[in-house]
Design a protein around this motif. Structure first.
Motif, PDB file in Angstrom:
ATOM      1  N   ARG A 136     -28.351 -22.306  56.207  1.00  5.98           N
ATOM      2  CA  ARG A 136     -27.259 -21.587  55.530  1.00  5.98           C
ATOM      3  C   ARG A 136     -27.706 -21.107  54.151  1.00  5.98           C
ATOM      4  NH1 ARG A 136     -24.101 -25.770  57.775  1.00  5.98           N
ATOM      5  NH2 ARG A 136     -24.066 -26.867  55.778  1.00  5.98           N
ATOM      6  N   ASN A 137     -28.401 -21.959  53.421  1.00  8.32           N
ATOM      7  CA  ASN A 137     -28.866 -21.582  52.088  1.00  8.32           C
ATOM      8  C   ASN A 137     -29.882 -20.439  52.158  1.00  8.32           C
ATOM      9  OD1 ASN A 137     -27.255 -23.544  50.965  1.00  8.32           O
ATOM     10  ND2 ASN A 137     -28.908 -25.008  50.619  1.00  8.32           N
ATOM     11  N   ALA A 138     -30.759 -20.484  53.161  1.00  3.37           N
ATOM     12  CA  ALA A 138     -31.753 -19.415  53.315  1.00  3.37           C
ATOM     13  C   ALA A 138     -31.061 -18.085  53.598  1.00  3.37           C
ATOM     14  CB  ALA A 138     -32.737 -19.761  54.429  1.00  3.37           C
ATOM     15  N   ALA A 139     -30.050 -18.105  54.478  1.00  3.74           N
ATOM     16  CA  ALA A 139     -29.316 -16.880  54.797  1.00  3.74           C
ATOM     17  C   ALA A 139     -28.555 -16.371  53.579  1.00  3.74           C
ATOM     18  CB  ALA A 139     -28.359 -17.141  55.957  1.00  3.74           C
ATOM     19  N   ALA A 140     -27.881 -17.282  52.875  1.00  5.70           N
ATOM     20  CA  ALA A 140     -27.106 -16.877  51.694  1.00  5.70           C
ATOM     21  C   ALA A 140     -28.020 -16.335  50.606  1.00  5.70           C
ATOM     22  CB  ALA A 140     -26.308 -18.070  51.168  1.00  5.70           C
ATOM     23  N   LEU A 141     -29.164 -16.971  50.423  1.00  4.02           N
ATOM     24  CA  LEU A 141     -30.090 -16.535  49.382  1.00  4.02           C
ATOM     25  C   LEU A 141     -30.683 -15.164  49.701  1.00  4.02           C
ATOM     26  CD1 LEU A 141     -31.494 -17.386  46.741  1.00  4.02           C
ATOM     27  CD2 LEU A 141     -33.321 -18.363  48.136  1.00  4.02           C
ATOM     28  N   ALA A 142     -31.063 -14.966  50.960  1.00  2.00           N
ATOM     29  CA  ALA A 142     -31.646 -13.680  51.347  1.00  2.00           C
ATOM     30  C   ALA A 142     -30.647 -12.542  51.154  1.00  2.00           C
ATOM     31  CB  ALA A 142     -32.116 -13.735  52.795  1.00  2.00           C
ATOM     32  N   ILE A 143     -29.381 -12.809  51.421  1.00  2.00           N
ATOM     33  CA  ILE A 143     -28.357 -11.764  51.272  1.00  2.00           C
ATOM     34  C   ILE A 143     -27.993 -11.569  49.798  1.00  2.00           C
ATOM     35  CG2 ILE A 143     -25.968 -11.167  51.804  1.00  2.00           C
ATOM     36  CD1 ILE A 143     -26.398 -12.649  54.489  1.00  2.00           C
ATOM     37  N   ALA A 144     -27.787 -12.686  49.081  1.00  2.00           N
ATOM     38  CA  ALA A 144     -27.396 -12.587  47.670  1.00  2.00           C
ATOM     39  C   ALA A 144     -28.504 -11.993  46.809  1.00  2.00           C
ATOM     40  CB  ALA A 144     -27.004 -13.965  47.147  1.00  2.00           C
ATOM     41  N   ARG A 145     -29.739 -12.256  47.161  1.00  2.00           N
ATOM     42  CA  ARG A 145     -30.888 -11.747  46.398  1.00  2.00           C
ATOM     43  C   ARG A 145     -31.627 -10.709  47.240  1.00  2.00           C
ATOM     44  NH1 ARG A 145     -30.926 -12.921  41.183  1.00  2.00           N
ATOM     45  NH2 ARG A 145     -33.135 -13.481  41.066  1.00  2.00           N
ATOM     46  N   LEU A 146     -30.850  -9.774  47.783  1.00  2.00           N
ATOM     47  CA  LEU A 146     -31.376  -8.814  48.751  1.00  2.00           C
ATOM     48  C   LEU A 146     -32.568  -7.994  48.233  1.00  2.00           C
ATOM     49  CD1 LEU A 146     -31.086  -7.752  51.599  1.00  2.00           C
ATOM     50  CD2 LEU A 146     -29.401  -6.098  50.757  1.00  2.00           C
ATOM     51  N   PRO A 147     -32.562  -7.530  46.978  1.00  2.00           N
ATOM     52  CA  PRO A 147     -33.736  -6.762  46.524  1.00  2.00           C
ATOM     53  C   PRO A 147     -35.034  -7.559  46.626  1.00  2.00           C
ATOM     54  CG  PRO A 147     -31.893  -6.442  45.024  1.00  2.00           C
ATOM     55  CD  PRO A 147     -31.494  -7.531  45.961  1.00  2.00           C
ATOM     56  N   TRP A 148     -34.974  -8.846  46.261  1.00  2.00           N
ATOM     57  CA  TRP A 148     -36.175  -9.670  46.335  1.00  2.00           C
ATOM     58  C   TRP A 148     -36.513  -9.978  47.788  1.00  2.00           C
ATOM     59  CZ3 TRP A 148     -37.826  -8.784  41.848  1.00  2.00           C
ATOM     60  CH2 TRP A 148     -36.999  -8.837  40.726  1.00  2.00           C
ATOM     61  N   ALA A 149     -35.506 -10.293  48.584  1.00  2.00           N
ATOM     62  CA  ALA A 149     -35.752 -10.559  50.004  1.00  2.00           C
ATOM     63  C   ALA A 149     -36.301  -9.321  50.700  1.00  2.00           C
ATOM     64  CB  ALA A 149     -34.462 -11.023  50.685  1.00  2.00           C
ATOM     65  N   GLY A 150     -35.747  -8.152  50.352  1.00  5.39           N
ATOM     66  CA  GLY A 150     -36.264  -6.916  50.920  1.00  5.39           C
ATOM     67  C   GLY A 150     -37.698  -6.662  50.506  1.00  5.39           C
ATOM     68  N   GLY A 151     -38.028  -6.996  49.267  1.00  2.90           N
ATOM     69  CA  GLY A 151     -39.404  -6.859  48.807  1.00  2.90           C
ATOM     70  C   GLY A 151     -40.356  -7.741  49.577  1.00  2.90           C
ATOM     71  N   VAL A 152     -39.926  -8.975  49.849  1.00  2.46           N
ATOM     72  CA  VAL A 152     -40.743  -9.899  50.647  1.00  2.46           C
ATOM     73  C   VAL A 152     -40.973  -9.322  52.044  1.00  2.46           C
ATOM     74  CG1 VAL A 152     -40.800 -12.178  51.734  1.00  2.46           C
ATOM     75  CG2 VAL A 152     -40.051 -11.942  49.361  1.00  2.46           C
ATOM     76  N   LEU A 153     -39.903  -8.791  52.640  1.00  2.40           N
ATOM     77  CA  LEU A 153     -40.021  -8.209  53.978  1.00  2.40           C
ATOM     78  C   LEU A 153     -40.983  -7.018  53.972  1.00  2.40           C
ATOM     79  CD1 LEU A 153     -39.160  -8.081  56.923  1.00  2.40           C
ATOM     80  CD2 LEU A 153     -37.160  -6.748  56.227  1.00  2.40           C
ATOM     81  N   VAL A 154     -40.894  -6.182  52.957  1.00  2.00           N
ATOM     82  CA  VAL A 154     -41.795  -5.021  52.862  1.00  2.00           C
ATOM     83  C   VAL A 154     -43.239  -5.486  52.724  1.00  2.00           C
ATOM     84  CG1 VAL A 154     -42.473  -3.085  51.394  1.00  2.00           C
ATOM     85  CG2 VAL A 154     -40.065  -3.430  51.967  1.00  2.00           C
TER      86      VAL A 154
END
Length: 210
Positions: A136-154
């Protein structure tokens, strides 16, 4: 000039040392992936080792990896049972259900899965929690910090794309990329993951004046 060239603090030596650490972690990750069930612990150890090595909090790549692997083995194995099963189901959906009408839905679900995936192992390596709470924390963090999560994905997508392109265009260089493996993407992702995690981490104590 030659003294600076052989100085271990020089950029060339630091780069060589980093590449060596990535290769060591990749070999250990591959070894822990062989039983399949321990891959989750290997992934948590890879993210933990990358963070510690970049922050100079390690005592060597191999020792840091194995210490983290042992510490995270039980919990990460349970996490991998969930995360790996979801990933296998998504892959099966792409292979067994080639239905154009489902392409958008499968793409969205896969993108969310890939956004969350790195944070599962980064959180597992940093915090003690139940399997459900870590997910749950991983999902919430990825969504709440989407620019950083998106950067990781890129970053991870670019590493994969470069590897595939090298395979076809410069196969002679593929050996180095295979030696570096997935930990190369981990190393490049850690600074963004740390930025995403920053609100959850305690602020450093100010240094007292002498």
């Amino acid at each position: 000039m030659f003294g600076r060239l052989f100085d271990r603090a020089a950029p060339l030596w630091r780069a060589a040392s980093t590449l060596g650490d990535i290769i060591v972690v990749n070999v250990l990750l591959l070894l822990t992936a062989l039983p399949i069930v321990t891959l989750g612990a290997g992934l948590a150890a890879a993210y933990d080792a990358a963070r510690r090595l970049q922050a100079d909090l390690d005592d060597g790549a191999a020792r840091t990896f194995w210490r983290s692997f042992r510490a995270n083995l039980a919990q990460s194995t349970a996490l991998w049972a969930v995360v790996g099963s979801i990933g296998a189901a998504l892959l099966a959906g792409w292979i067994l259900l080639p239905i154009p009408e489902l392409a958008v839905m499968k793409t969205l679900i896969s993108a969310v899965y890939l956004l969350i995936f790195p944070f599962v192992w980064a959180l597992q390596a940093r915090f003690e929690n139940t399997v459900g709470r870590t997910l749950r924390n991983a999902a919430a963090l990825a969504i709440a910090r989407l620019p950083w999560a998106g950067g990781v994905l890129v970053i991870q997508a670019v590493v994969l794309a470069v590897t595939i392109a090298t395979w076809f265009l410069v196969p002679q260089a593929l050996v180095l990329l295979l030696l570096l493996g997935y930990p190369l993407a981990v190393w490049a992702s850690v600074p963004l993951i740390e930025r995403a995690l920053a609100p959850l981490l305690p602020a450093p104590e100010p240094e007292s004046a002498d």
